[in-house]
Design a protein around this motif. Structure first.
Motif, PDB file in Angstrom:
ATOM      1  N   UNK A 133      -7.012  48.497 -58.636  1.00  0.00           N
ATOM      2  CA  UNK A 133      -6.796  47.428 -59.933  1.00  0.00           C
ATOM      3  C   UNK A 133      -7.492  45.994 -59.556  1.00  0.00           C
ATOM      4  N   UNK A 134      -8.653  46.054 -58.752  1.00  0.00           N
ATOM      5  CA  UNK A 134      -9.386  44.718 -58.114  1.00  0.00           C
ATOM      6  C   UNK A 134     -10.606  44.872 -57.866  1.00  0.00           C
ATOM      7  N   UNK A 135     -11.750  43.626 -58.606  1.00  0.00           N
ATOM      8  CA  UNK A 135     -12.833  43.344 -57.590  1.00  0.00           C
ATOM      9  C   UNK A 135     -12.885  42.156 -57.087  1.00  0.00           C
ATOM     10  N   UNK A 136     -12.430  42.262 -55.850  1.00  0.00           N
ATOM     11  CA  UNK A 136     -12.406  41.146 -55.115  1.00  0.00           C
ATOM     12  C   UNK A 136     -13.203  41.382 -54.381  1.00  0.00           C
ATOM     13  N   UNK A 137     -13.985  40.895 -53.684  1.00  0.00           N
ATOM     14  CA  UNK A 137     -14.672  40.321 -52.508  1.00  0.00           C
ATOM     15  C   UNK A 137     -14.567  39.260 -51.266  1.00  0.00           C
ATOM     16  N   UNK A 138     -14.098  39.590 -50.261  1.00  0.00           N
ATOM     17  CA  UNK A 138     -13.564  38.266 -49.437  1.00  0.00           C
ATOM     18  C   UNK A 138     -14.162  37.900 -48.653  1.00  0.00           C
ATOM     19  N   UNK A 139     -14.749  36.649 -48.686  1.00  0.00           N
ATOM     20  CA  UNK A 139     -16.064  36.111 -48.072  1.00  0.00           C
ATOM     21  C   UNK A 139     -15.130  36.080 -46.373  1.00  0.00           C
ATOM     22  N   UNK A 140     -16.171  36.209 -45.565  1.00  0.00           N
ATOM     23  CA  UNK A 140     -15.385  35.738 -44.120  1.00  0.00           C
ATOM     24  C   UNK A 140     -16.246  34.898 -43.284  1.00  0.00           C
ATOM     25  N   UNK A 141     -15.893  33.319 -44.190  1.00  0.00           N
ATOM     26  CA  UNK A 141     -16.816  32.292 -43.981  1.00  0.00           C
ATOM     27  C   UNK A 141     -15.553  32.262 -42.800  1.00  0.00           C
ATOM     28  N   UNK A 142     -15.489  32.309 -41.636  1.00  0.00           N
ATOM     29  CA  UNK A 142     -15.134  32.137 -40.891  1.00  0.00           C
ATOM     30  C   UNK A 142     -15.532  30.719 -39.404  1.00  0.00           C
ATOM     31  N   UNK A 143     -14.959  29.816 -39.898  1.00  0.00           N
ATOM     32  CA  UNK A 143     -15.418  28.906 -39.177  1.00  0.00           C
ATOM     33  C   UNK A 143     -14.210  28.113 -38.021  1.00  0.00           C
ATOM     34  N   UNK A 144     -14.666  28.238 -36.738  1.00  0.00           N
ATOM     35  CA  UNK A 144     -14.242  28.598 -35.987  1.00  0.00           C
ATOM     36  C   UNK A 144     -13.135  27.164 -35.964  1.00  0.00           C
ATOM     37  N   UNK A 145     -13.324  25.543 -36.354  1.00  0.00           N
ATOM     38  CA  UNK A 145     -12.650  24.685 -36.582  1.00  0.00           C
ATOM     39  C   UNK A 145     -11.164  24.679 -37.188  1.00  0.00           C
ATOM     40  N   UNK A 185     -11.851  36.648 -28.272  1.00  0.00           N
ATOM     41  CA  UNK A 185     -12.602  35.609 -29.624  1.00  0.00           C
ATOM     42  C   UNK A 185     -11.750  36.283 -30.779  1.00  0.00           C
ATOM     43  N   UNK A 186     -11.655  34.896 -30.919  1.00  0.00           N
ATOM     44  CA  UNK A 186     -11.060  34.086 -32.078  1.00  0.00           C
ATOM     45  C   UNK A 186     -11.408  34.215 -32.985  1.00  0.00           C
ATOM     46  N   UNK A 187     -12.784  34.705 -33.514  1.00  0.00           N
ATOM     47  CA  UNK A 187     -13.383  34.975 -34.933  1.00  0.00           C
ATOM     48  C   UNK A 187     -12.606  36.353 -35.308  1.00  0.00           C
ATOM     49  N   UNK A 188     -12.820  36.955 -34.349  1.00  0.00           N
ATOM     50  CA  UNK A 188     -12.665  38.878 -34.728  1.00  0.00           C
ATOM     51  C   UNK A 188     -11.275  38.410 -34.681  1.00  0.00           C
ATOM     52  N   UNK A 189     -10.475  38.355 -34.221  1.00  0.00           N
ATOM     53  CA  UNK A 189      -9.451  38.417 -34.040  1.00  0.00           C
ATOM     54  C   UNK A 189      -8.178  37.358 -35.452  1.00  0.00           C
ATOM     55  N   UNK A 190      -9.096  36.269 -36.248  1.00  0.00           N
ATOM     56  CA  UNK A 190      -8.942  36.339 -37.067  1.00  0.00           C
ATOM     57  C   UNK A 190      -9.545  37.002 -38.571  1.00  0.00           C
ATOM     58  N   UNK A 191     -10.851  37.358 -38.099  1.00  0.00           N
ATOM     59  CA  UNK A 191     -11.145  38.399 -39.196  1.00  0.00           C
ATOM     60  C   UNK A 191      -9.597  40.061 -39.160  1.00  0.00           C
ATOM     61  N   UNK A 192     -10.075  39.946 -38.441  1.00  0.00           N
ATOM     62  CA  UNK A 192      -8.956  41.655 -37.717  1.00  0.00           C
ATOM     63  C   UNK A 192      -7.616  40.982 -38.801  1.00  0.00           C
TER      64      UNK A 192
END
Lengths: 271, 271
Positions: free
Chosen positions: B14-26, B37-44
């Motif tokens: 019941x969703x058509x949501x896309x989540x943008x993984x614009x993962x900014x180190x700052x 690997x902070x970026x991967x840990x954050x995304x995960x």
């Protein structure tokens, strides 16, 4: 680098040749495939064999990304090698990027700051705020796609927008943007007759010209219509030089192919 | 993945949501900066907290390239994690690539084959042969930039080409290309009134819609004008979800923000 420095290099080398490092693993000579980094070893040999004949090198990022991490590493090694061994050459990241403002800023950081390319190619479709973050980087250049050398250029770029073609609108509009002195444009050699009108719109900009050689464009025609009093042209050749031979003699063969173009250029600089 | 499978996932979640993984180190919470690997840990953590609420994830490659090799590695780990742990979600490489044919083929290999994204965003400026190599990859999707959500969209995309705007010309022309059934389009939510006419040109295509939330677009308006009988919309939110909190509670905060959107979407699916 400034355009004046680029012009001086052109005068000194009697060349306005840009060599496209579109390095394809499937076309690298066999004896290099045993090395740890065949793409870098190939590029290094090509650069060593041609750096007195070319004023610019242009790795196309696609050929590196196609090998993931390993390819990205080869790209970094290639630009580092150029920056350290041949700091006089003008380096172009042929990346054709472009995104909303805060995202384009990330690409500008990657190519112009971290990797320290002198310039990066950018696609204009998303407009001013997608290009501005590149233009904002001091002493670096943004090479905007205007009229490309492929068949698809006729799908949209040459369509009439009001009373002019889209690619002219792109050039004119971009000239009004802040730091537009940092702009250069991609204009394909396969459409040499278009250079005359482009020079009316942008007499002073450097134009990066793909499509001579493999794609059939004429160097003479490009110079006839496109050259300005500071030359204003970087003519790219990729496959015609780097794959002149696929044997162990690939580097001297690349040198011979580059020299042939350089000699034609030297003559055209004195017309 | 097929669009039918995507539709079924939309119905199920019941969703058509896309989540943008614009993962900014700052903007990554401080406690993650100590990890390898902070970026991967954050995304995960974001993916684990939201995968039942979102049907799609969209890393924007700029945010990864900005960290060179390390960033590219984080991108590979992120797509591998999605493909292994959550194979039902629709993955989008937001790369906005596009080059001459043999070069676009390299990008298609990188994103659709080697990294196995379900789709990649592509810029249309260079025309048919720059897009075809992406379209040629079976069971994958090419998401063509049509009308983007940024201010610069008005520089060229909305300019009149003949008797229609450039973005309409892009959509119409691309519909005539081979394998055009593999096309989706980017259409910004900030211009919801445009959806009506876009649906007249392309009634069946999925549209990837950025600009809801941070950029001010209305979800209700997008659905009113853009939804078709198979939903046909993937609405993206990036910053509004992934940076809902910058503290240690960032993952549950992201879940709460995603849930809020998902609940609005569930209602809109039953209007």
């Amino acid at each position: 680098m400034t355009t004046q420095q680029l012009y001086e290099q052109i005068q000194q080398k009697q060349s306005f040749l840009c060599i496209g490092l579109d390095t394809d693993m499937n076309r690298i000579p066999e004896h290099l495939l045993q090395t740890e980094d065949p793409i870098f070893e190939f590029n290094k040999a090509i650069i060593d064999a041609t750096h007195d004949l070319a004023v610019s090198y242009k790795p196309n990022t696609a050929f590196y990304e196609a090998h993931g991490l390993k390819g990205w590493h080869s790209l970094e090694k290639t630009i580092n090698y150029l920056n350290q061994k041949h700091p006089e050459v003008f380096t172009i990241a042929d990346a054709k990027r472009g995104d909303i403002g805060n995202t384009s800023a990330m690409y500008a950081k990657a190519f112009l700051q971290d990797m320290s390319f002198d310039s990066v190619t950018v696609a204009p479709y998303m407009g001013k705020d997608s290009v501005s973050p590149f233009l904002a980087v001091k002493n670096k250049f943004t090479i905007l796609l205007a009229l490309t050398s492929n068949e698809g250029a006729f799908d949209f770029q040459t369509q009439q927008v009001g009373n002019e073609e889209l690619y002219k609108k792109v050039i004119k509009t971009s000239q009004t943007w802040e730091s537009s002195e940092n702009l250069m444009y991609v204009v394909g050699a396969t459409k040499a007759e278009f250079f005359k009108e482009i020079r009316e719109i942008t007499p002073h900009s450097f134009l990066l010209v793909p499509g001579v050689g493999a794609q059939g464009g004429s160097l003479q025609d490009v110079c006839k219509y496109g050259m300005n009093d500071k030359v204003g042209l970087l003519v790219n050749s990729s496959r015609g030089i780097i794959y002149a031979s696929q044997g162990e003699d690939f580097a001297p063969a690349a040198r011979a192919a580059a020299q042939k173009l350089q000699q034609q250029m030297a003559k055209l600089l004195h017309v």
